[in-house]
Motif scaffolding. Structure first.
Motif, PDB file in Angstrom:
ATOM      1  N   GLY A 147       0.819  -1.219   0.000  1.00 20.76           N
ATOM      2  CA  GLY A 147       0.000   0.000   0.000  1.00 20.76           C
ATOM      3  C   GLY A 147       0.843   1.255   0.000  1.00 20.76           C
ATOM      4  N   GLY A 200      -5.378  -3.002   1.614  1.00 28.88           N
ATOM      5  CA  GLY A 200      -4.368  -1.945   1.537  1.00 28.88           C
ATOM      6  C   GLY A 200      -4.728  -0.887   0.505  1.00 28.88           C
ATOM      7  N   CYS A 204      -4.678   3.656  -0.019  1.00 32.76           N
ATOM      8  CA  CYS A 204      -3.645   4.031  -0.974  1.00 32.76           C
ATOM      9  C   CYS A 204      -4.217   5.070  -1.934  1.00 32.76           C
ATOM     10  CB  CYS A 204      -3.163   2.801  -1.736  1.00 32.76           C
ATOM     11  SG  CYS A 204      -1.844   3.176  -2.897  1.00 32.76           S
ATOM     12  N   CYS A 209      -3.565   2.979 -10.737  1.00 33.04           N
ATOM     13  CA  CYS A 209      -2.797   1.757 -10.476  1.00 33.04           C
ATOM     14  C   CYS A 209      -3.543   0.573 -11.094  1.00 33.04           C
ATOM     15  CB  CYS A 209      -2.625   1.533  -8.973  1.00 33.04           C
ATOM     16  SG  CYS A 209      -1.853  -0.066  -8.636  1.00 33.04           S
ATOM     17  N   GLY A 211      -3.234  -2.461 -10.507  1.00 27.04           N
ATOM     18  CA  GLY A 211      -3.480  -3.538  -9.542  1.00 27.04           C
ATOM     19  C   GLY A 211      -4.542  -3.199  -8.505  1.00 27.04           C
ATOM     20  N   ARG A 212      -5.139  -2.023  -8.613  1.00 26.90           N
ATOM     21  CA  ARG A 212      -6.086  -1.602  -7.573  1.00 26.90           C
ATOM     22  C   ARG A 212      -7.275  -2.562  -7.475  1.00 26.90           C
ATOM     23  NH1 ARG A 212      -7.175   2.502  -4.381  1.00 26.90           N
ATOM     24  NH2 ARG A 212      -5.613   3.951  -5.147  1.00 26.90           N
TER      25      ARG A 212
HETATM   26  S1  SF4 Z   1      -2.235  -2.331  -5.678  1.00 27.29           S
HETATM   27 FE1  SF4 Z   1      -1.975  -0.199  -6.300  1.00 27.29          FE
HETATM   28  S2  SF4 Z   1      -3.672   0.875  -5.336  1.00 27.29           S
HETATM   29 FE2  SF4 Z   1      -3.479  -1.104  -4.289  1.00 27.29          FE
HETATM   30  S3  SF4 Z   1      -2.108  -0.686  -2.567  1.00 27.29           S
HETATM   31 FE3  SF4 Z   1      -0.798  -1.391  -4.216  1.00 27.29          FE
HETATM   32  S4  SF4 Z   1      -0.126   0.502  -5.208  1.00 27.29           S
HETATM   33 FE4  SF4 Z   1      -1.905   1.033  -3.972  1.00 27.29          FE
END
Ligand code: SF4
Length: 237
Positions: A147, A200, A204, A209, A211-212
């Protein structure tokens, strides 16, 4: 402490081909499947976990099995919890030992994706095993370095690994000087029972992102008091 390995699993090469946009019947498919067969012949993803007990808490820290972890968010998340599960899962050193020539970028990328698939096998088996064995309902995880910066510093990987002892000897995972894990396709963290939906990503603020998995949750951010804690830390420097 328990080590899990020699998992039974189905390998869905088609899924990875779609992800990597490899066309069926193409030369790429032949080469990719050679890599898959190689991976299947040597892979041994593994995981290790242990039961941890929250022994004490201070403002922004918590002591688990004699090891102090510093993170306001972790402390808040564990407020009503006595037992947690520290874990490390990996694709395995066997897959990580395979090297490619410097011009084999594509193969190396495919191999890394295959390693990621084996990591997911280890991670999913581990999570399923812990939840079943300890009859857990809703759970969440936190990881050092996961995060937004400041939520739980990546340096705390050292403390997490210290809970287990010689992790490299146990499951072949080691930390670099900058606290990254080798094999790169490894994950670590603390699993804890919880009533609320925690992730996480909710804490954030990173934009765009890929991957969110959850939207930023301002209410959660404020309820934990992260802003104030970060400012205080800055002031103390
Ligand atoms: S996946 Fe992306 S949005 Fe999620 S905690 Fe990691 S950096 Fe942040």
């Amino acid at each position: 402490m328990e080590i899990l390995k020699d998992f039974e699993f189905d390998f869905d090469a088609g899924l990875l081909m779609r992800k990597l946009k490899i066309a069926e019947g193409s030369e790429d498919e032949t080469e990719f499947k050679e890599l898959v067969n190689k991976a299947l012949s040597i892979a041994n993803p593994k995981a290790i976990y242990l039961e941890g007990f929250v022994e004490s808490m201070a403002d922004d820290s918590v002591v688990i099995n004699g090891v102090k972890f510093t993170s306001l968010t972790l402390r808040k998340n564990l407020e009503n919890t006595e037992r947690v599960f520290a874990y490390i899962a990996t694709c395995g050193a066997e897959l990580n030992s395979v090297k490619f020539d410097q011009y084999e970028f594509l193969k190396e990328y495919w191999w890394d994706t295959i390693k990621g698939y084996f990591l997911e096998i280890a991670r999913n088996k581990l999570m399923g095993y812990i939840k079943k064995r300890y009859m857990l309902n809703k759970t969440a995880t936190m990881a050092p370095g996961g995060g937004e910066a400041g939520i739980w510093h990546i340096e705390q990987q050292k403390q997490l690994f210290a809970l287990f002892g010689d992790v490299e000897k146990l499951i072949g995972v080691r930390l670099t000087e900058t606290y990254l894990m080798i094999p790169n396709k490894s994950v670590s963290g603390i699993l804890f029972p919880t009533e609320r939906d925690y992730s996480g990503c909710k804490l954030c603020r990173r934009k765009n992102c890929p991957g969110r998995s959850a939207e930023f949750d301002e209410e959660l951010w404020n309820s934990i008091g992260i802003e104030a804690a970060l400012k205080l830390k800055e002031k103390r420097r």
